[in-house]
Design a protein around this motif. Structure first.
Motif, PDB file in Angstrom:
ATOM      1  N   GLU A 133       9.272 -12.466  -0.311  1.00  0.00           N
ATOM      2  CA  GLU A 133      10.471 -11.841   0.258  1.00  0.00           C
ATOM      3  C   GLU A 133      10.121 -10.935   1.442  1.00  0.00           C
ATOM      4  OE1 GLU A 133      13.509 -10.688  -3.041  1.00  0.00           O
ATOM      5  OE2 GLU A 133      11.574 -10.991  -4.033  1.00  0.00           O
ATOM      6  N   VAL A 134       8.988 -10.234   1.342  1.00  0.00           N
ATOM      7  CA  VAL A 134       8.539  -9.396   2.463  1.00  0.00           C
ATOM      8  C   VAL A 134       8.303 -10.277   3.689  1.00  0.00           C
ATOM      9  CG1 VAL A 134       6.622  -7.977   3.332  1.00  0.00           C
ATOM     10  CG2 VAL A 134       7.548  -7.551   1.048  1.00  0.00           C
ATOM     11  N   LEU A 135       7.583 -11.385   3.494  1.00  0.00           N
ATOM     12  CA  LEU A 135       7.249 -12.272   4.614  1.00  0.00           C
ATOM     13  C   LEU A 135       8.480 -12.956   5.192  1.00  0.00           C
ATOM     14  CD1 LEU A 135       4.005 -13.838   3.105  1.00  0.00           C
ATOM     15  CD2 LEU A 135       4.127 -12.303   5.079  1.00  0.00           C
ATOM     16  N   GLU A 136       9.503 -13.172   4.365  1.00  0.00           N
ATOM     17  CA  GLU A 136      10.711 -13.860   4.831  1.00  0.00           C
ATOM     18  C   GLU A 136      11.715 -12.938   5.501  1.00  0.00           C
ATOM     19  OE1 GLU A 136      12.377 -15.899   1.488  1.00  0.00           O
ATOM     20  OE2 GLU A 136      10.972 -17.562   1.630  1.00  0.00           O
ATOM     21  N   MET A 149      -1.011  -0.525   9.269  1.00  0.00           N
ATOM     22  CA  MET A 149      -1.195   0.715   8.513  1.00  0.00           C
ATOM     23  C   MET A 149      -1.912   0.475   7.179  1.00  0.00           C
ATOM     24  SD  MET A 149       1.697   3.606   8.332  1.00  0.00           S
ATOM     25  CE  MET A 149       2.678   3.141   6.938  1.00  0.00           C
ATOM     26  N   TYR A 150      -1.462  -0.512   6.425  1.00  0.00           N
ATOM     27  CA  TYR A 150      -1.984  -0.707   5.069  1.00  0.00           C
ATOM     28  C   TYR A 150      -3.167  -1.660   5.000  1.00  0.00           C
ATOM     29  CZ  TYR A 150       2.470   1.403   3.632  1.00  0.00           C
ATOM     30  OH  TYR A 150       3.536   2.240   3.469  1.00  0.00           O
ATOM     31  N   GLY A 151      -3.303  -2.521   6.007  1.00  0.00           N
ATOM     32  CA  GLY A 151      -4.426  -3.471   5.985  1.00  0.00           C
ATOM     33  C   GLY A 151      -5.459  -3.142   7.037  1.00  0.00           C
ATOM     34  N   GLU A 152      -5.087  -2.227   7.955  1.00  0.00           N
ATOM     35  CA  GLU A 152      -5.956  -1.900   9.084  1.00  0.00           C
ATOM     36  C   GLU A 152      -6.424  -3.193   9.776  1.00  0.00           C
ATOM     37  OE1 GLU A 152      -7.942   2.207   8.261  1.00  0.00           O
ATOM     38  OE2 GLU A 152      -8.101   1.101   6.381  1.00  0.00           O
ATOM     39  N   VAL A 153      -5.457  -4.127   9.903  1.00  0.00           N
ATOM     40  CA  VAL A 153      -5.703  -5.436  10.519  1.00  0.00           C
ATOM     41  C   VAL A 153      -5.732  -5.247  12.037  1.00  0.00           C
ATOM     42  CG1 VAL A 153      -4.718  -7.748  10.855  1.00  0.00           C
ATOM     43  CG2 VAL A 153      -4.586  -6.671   8.606  1.00  0.00           C
ATOM     44  N   LYS A 154      -6.812  -5.731  12.665  1.00  0.00           N
ATOM     45  CA  LYS A 154      -7.005  -5.508  14.112  1.00  0.00           C
ATOM     46  C   LYS A 154      -5.878  -6.131  14.964  1.00  0.00           C
ATOM     47  CE  LYS A 154     -11.372  -3.690  14.512  1.00  0.00           C
ATOM     48  NZ  LYS A 154     -11.515  -3.126  13.178  1.00  0.00           N
ATOM     49  N   ASN A 155      -5.516  -7.383  14.661  1.00  0.00           N
ATOM     50  CA  ASN A 155      -4.501  -8.059  15.494  1.00  0.00           C
ATOM     51  C   ASN A 155      -3.137  -8.078  14.794  1.00  0.00           C
ATOM     52  OD1 ASN A 155      -5.058  -9.837  13.456  1.00  0.00           O
ATOM     53  ND2 ASN A 155      -5.480 -11.609  14.754  1.00  0.00           N
ATOM     54  N   ALA A 156      -2.766  -6.938  14.231  1.00  0.00           N
ATOM     55  CA  ALA A 156      -1.538  -6.849  13.418  1.00  0.00           C
ATOM     56  C   ALA A 156      -0.295  -7.312  14.181  1.00  0.00           C
ATOM     57  CB  ALA A 156      -1.356  -5.422  12.916  1.00  0.00           C
ATOM     58  N   LYS A 157      -0.243  -6.998  15.476  1.00  0.00           N
ATOM     59  CA  LYS A 157       0.943  -7.348  16.272  1.00  0.00           C
ATOM     60  C   LYS A 157       1.063  -8.861  16.427  1.00  0.00           C
ATOM     61  CE  LYS A 157       3.079  -5.791  20.631  1.00  0.00           C
ATOM     62  NZ  LYS A 157       4.329  -5.269  20.074  1.00  0.00           N
ATOM     63  N   THR A 158      -0.059  -9.502  16.759  1.00  0.00           N
ATOM     64  CA  THR A 158      -0.086 -10.966  16.902  1.00  0.00           C
ATOM     65  C   THR A 158       0.237 -11.632  15.569  1.00  0.00           C
ATOM     66  OG1 THR A 158      -1.858 -10.622  18.484  1.00  0.00           O
ATOM     67  CG2 THR A 158      -1.504 -12.887  17.757  1.00  0.00           C
ATOM     68  N   LEU A 159      -0.332 -11.101  14.507  1.00  0.00           N
ATOM     69  CA  LEU A 159      -0.098 -11.641  13.161  1.00  0.00           C
ATOM     70  C   LEU A 159       1.399 -11.579  12.821  1.00  0.00           C
ATOM     71  CD1 LEU A 159      -1.127 -12.651  10.382  1.00  0.00           C
ATOM     72  CD2 LEU A 159      -1.481 -10.254   9.753  1.00  0.00           C
ATOM     73  N   ALA A 160       2.022 -10.440  13.086  1.00  0.00           N
ATOM     74  CA  ALA A 160       3.451 -10.278  12.785  1.00  0.00           C
ATOM     75  C   ALA A 160       4.289 -11.289  13.578  1.00  0.00           C
ATOM     76  CB  ALA A 160       3.886  -8.852  13.112  1.00  0.00           C
ATOM     77  N   GLU A 165       7.473 -16.397  13.906  1.00  0.00           N
ATOM     78  CA  GLU A 165       7.665 -17.718  14.542  1.00  0.00           C
ATOM     79  C   GLU A 165       7.556 -18.844  13.524  1.00  0.00           C
ATOM     80  OE1 GLU A 165       4.695 -17.743  17.587  1.00  0.00           O
ATOM     81  OE2 GLU A 165       5.824 -16.360  18.897  1.00  0.00           O
ATOM     82  N   LYS A 166       6.547 -18.759  12.647  1.00  0.00           N
ATOM     83  CA  LYS A 166       6.313 -19.839  11.669  1.00  0.00           C
ATOM     84  C   LYS A 166       7.437 -19.917  10.631  1.00  0.00           C
ATOM     85  CE  LYS A 166       2.542 -21.695  13.110  1.00  0.00           C
ATOM     86  NZ  LYS A 166       1.140 -21.437  12.990  1.00  0.00           N
ATOM     87  N   ARG A 167       7.895 -18.760  10.157  1.00  0.00           N
ATOM     88  CA  ARG A 167       8.906 -18.786   9.087  1.00  0.00           C
ATOM     89  C   ARG A 167      10.243 -19.321   9.604  1.00  0.00           C
ATOM     90  NH1 ARG A 167      10.028 -12.227   8.536  1.00  0.00           N
ATOM     91  NH2 ARG A 167      11.629 -12.136  10.152  1.00  0.00           N
ATOM     92  N   ALA A 168      10.486 -19.197  10.904  1.00  0.00           N
ATOM     93  CA  ALA A 168      11.746 -19.715  11.478  1.00  0.00           C
ATOM     94  C   ALA A 168      11.793 -21.228  11.330  1.00  0.00           C
ATOM     95  CB  ALA A 168      11.846 -19.314  12.942  1.00  0.00           C
ATOM     96  N   ARG A 169      10.626 -21.856  11.390  1.00  0.00           N
ATOM     97  CA  ARG A 169      10.566 -23.320  11.242  1.00  0.00           C
ATOM     98  C   ARG A 169      10.450 -23.740   9.786  1.00  0.00           C
ATOM     99  NH1 ARG A 169       7.215 -22.671  15.809  1.00  0.00           N
ATOM    100  NH2 ARG A 169       5.277 -23.116  14.702  1.00  0.00           N
ATOM    101  N   GLN A 170       9.643 -22.983   9.038  1.00  0.00           N
ATOM    102  CA  GLN A 170       9.372 -23.378   7.652  1.00  0.00           C
ATOM    103  C   GLN A 170       8.964 -22.136   6.845  1.00  0.00           C
ATOM    104  OE1 GLN A 170       8.782 -26.946   6.355  1.00  0.00           O
ATOM    105  NE2 GLN A 170       8.987 -25.771   4.464  1.00  0.00           N
TER     106      GLN A 170
END
Length: 304
Positions: A133-136, A149-160, A165-170
């Protein structure tokens, strides 16, 4: 299957300074490893074990006895439930903030990157929103925030952006579909570390872990007797920072408050200046102890 090997077991229980007739709380019961050792040191005392996970409730049945009470609840409701049992003050509170290896090893729970399964990640599988549900439903900005913030993921913006983009298709239905969907963001050769950070961020958001931790720490401090012990094992820098700040300053952010006379208004005093970390032997025996840090504080007397 071994449920969960407790981390820093002897060190954390020693830090609680257990008295045979004292009242204690293990707010993260899990497989009951810490609780079993605490119970072995009580004669007339009482231990309350908290956990919102139904699997933990099954483990708790093995420790049933007059000295033990299992409370199936989130530790953010610590004070409320202790009040229900007529408990106003306790001698020590223990929190082991790791996700149990048992939870990681059950594919249906969706905590682990190693298995395929549903995108769930709820500590209490009967309540709250799932990782799916979070991802959708989260906006690109919200996703960017939690991964950064919670994962300290370097490319968080690109990941988001990729997720949106992906969930819009599937929509993502399973862990493997999600991993596949974000493969373009996953650094080659560092897949495991990266996915662990992404999953950590989702798990923290799904379970509102940081807010729950703040609420538990505040309540634990309120229910501790003066001279009582707070013992916390954390596994990532976000948690450890919150615990460290709260012990040092009586608050999670900013500086310690002072009264009119310049005395610090903080309820706790650190027992050890540096966190206690696992021994070389424990690191060899249990790889999950790798990032563990144990902090111990004592509740100050009112007039010290």
């Amino acid at each position: 299957m071994e449920y969960h090997r407790p981390v820093l077991l002897q060190e954390s229980v020693e830090a609680m300074a257990i008295k045979q007739g004292g009242v204690y709380v293990d707010v993260t019961f899990g497989g009951g490893g810490h609780s079993a050792l605490i119970l072995s040191r009580l004669t007339s005392g009482k231990l309350y074990g908290f956990d919102q996970d139904r699997d933990a409730a099954e483990q708790a049945a093995r420790l049933a006895g007059p000295n033990f009470e299992f409370v199936r609840a989130n530790f953010r409701d610590l004070k409320k439930y202790l009040r229900l049992y007529g408990v106003k003050q306790v001698d020590a509170v223990l929190a082991d903030l790791g996700v149990s290896s048992h939870q990681f090893n059950v594919p249906e729970r969706g905590f682990s990157t190693r298995f395929d399964g549903p995108l769930d990640m709820r500590m209490n599988p009967e309540a709250g929103i799932t990782a799916k549900e979070v991802l959708e439903t989260y906006s690109e900005e919200q996703l960017h925030r939690i991964f950064g913030m919670y994962g300290e993921v370097k490319n968080a913006k690109t990941l988001a952006r990729t997720i949106v983009e992906k969930r819009a298709r599937q929509p993502f239905a399973t862990i493997s579909e999600f991993k596949q969907g974000i493969s373009s963001c996953t650094p080659k050769g560092k897949e495991n570390k990266y996915l662990a950070q992404v999953f950590q961020a989702l798990r923290i958001e799904v379970n509102d872990e940081m807010k729950a931790l703040e609420e538990m720490l505040e309540q634990a401090t309120e229910v501790l007797k003066p001279g009582g012990r707070l013992v916390v094992i954390s596994y990532h820098s976000l948690e450890d920072r919150l615990v460290k700040n709260f012990i040092a300053k009586g608050r999670f952010f900013g500086e310690v408050e002072k009264d009119l006379f310049g005395n610090e208004l903080k309820p706790l005093e650190a027992v050890t200046r540096k966190p206690i970390v696992p021994s070389e032997q424990e690191l060899l025996d249990n790889s999950r102890s790798r990032s563990a840090k144990l902090r111990v504080a004592v509740k100050r007397e009112k007039n010290d």
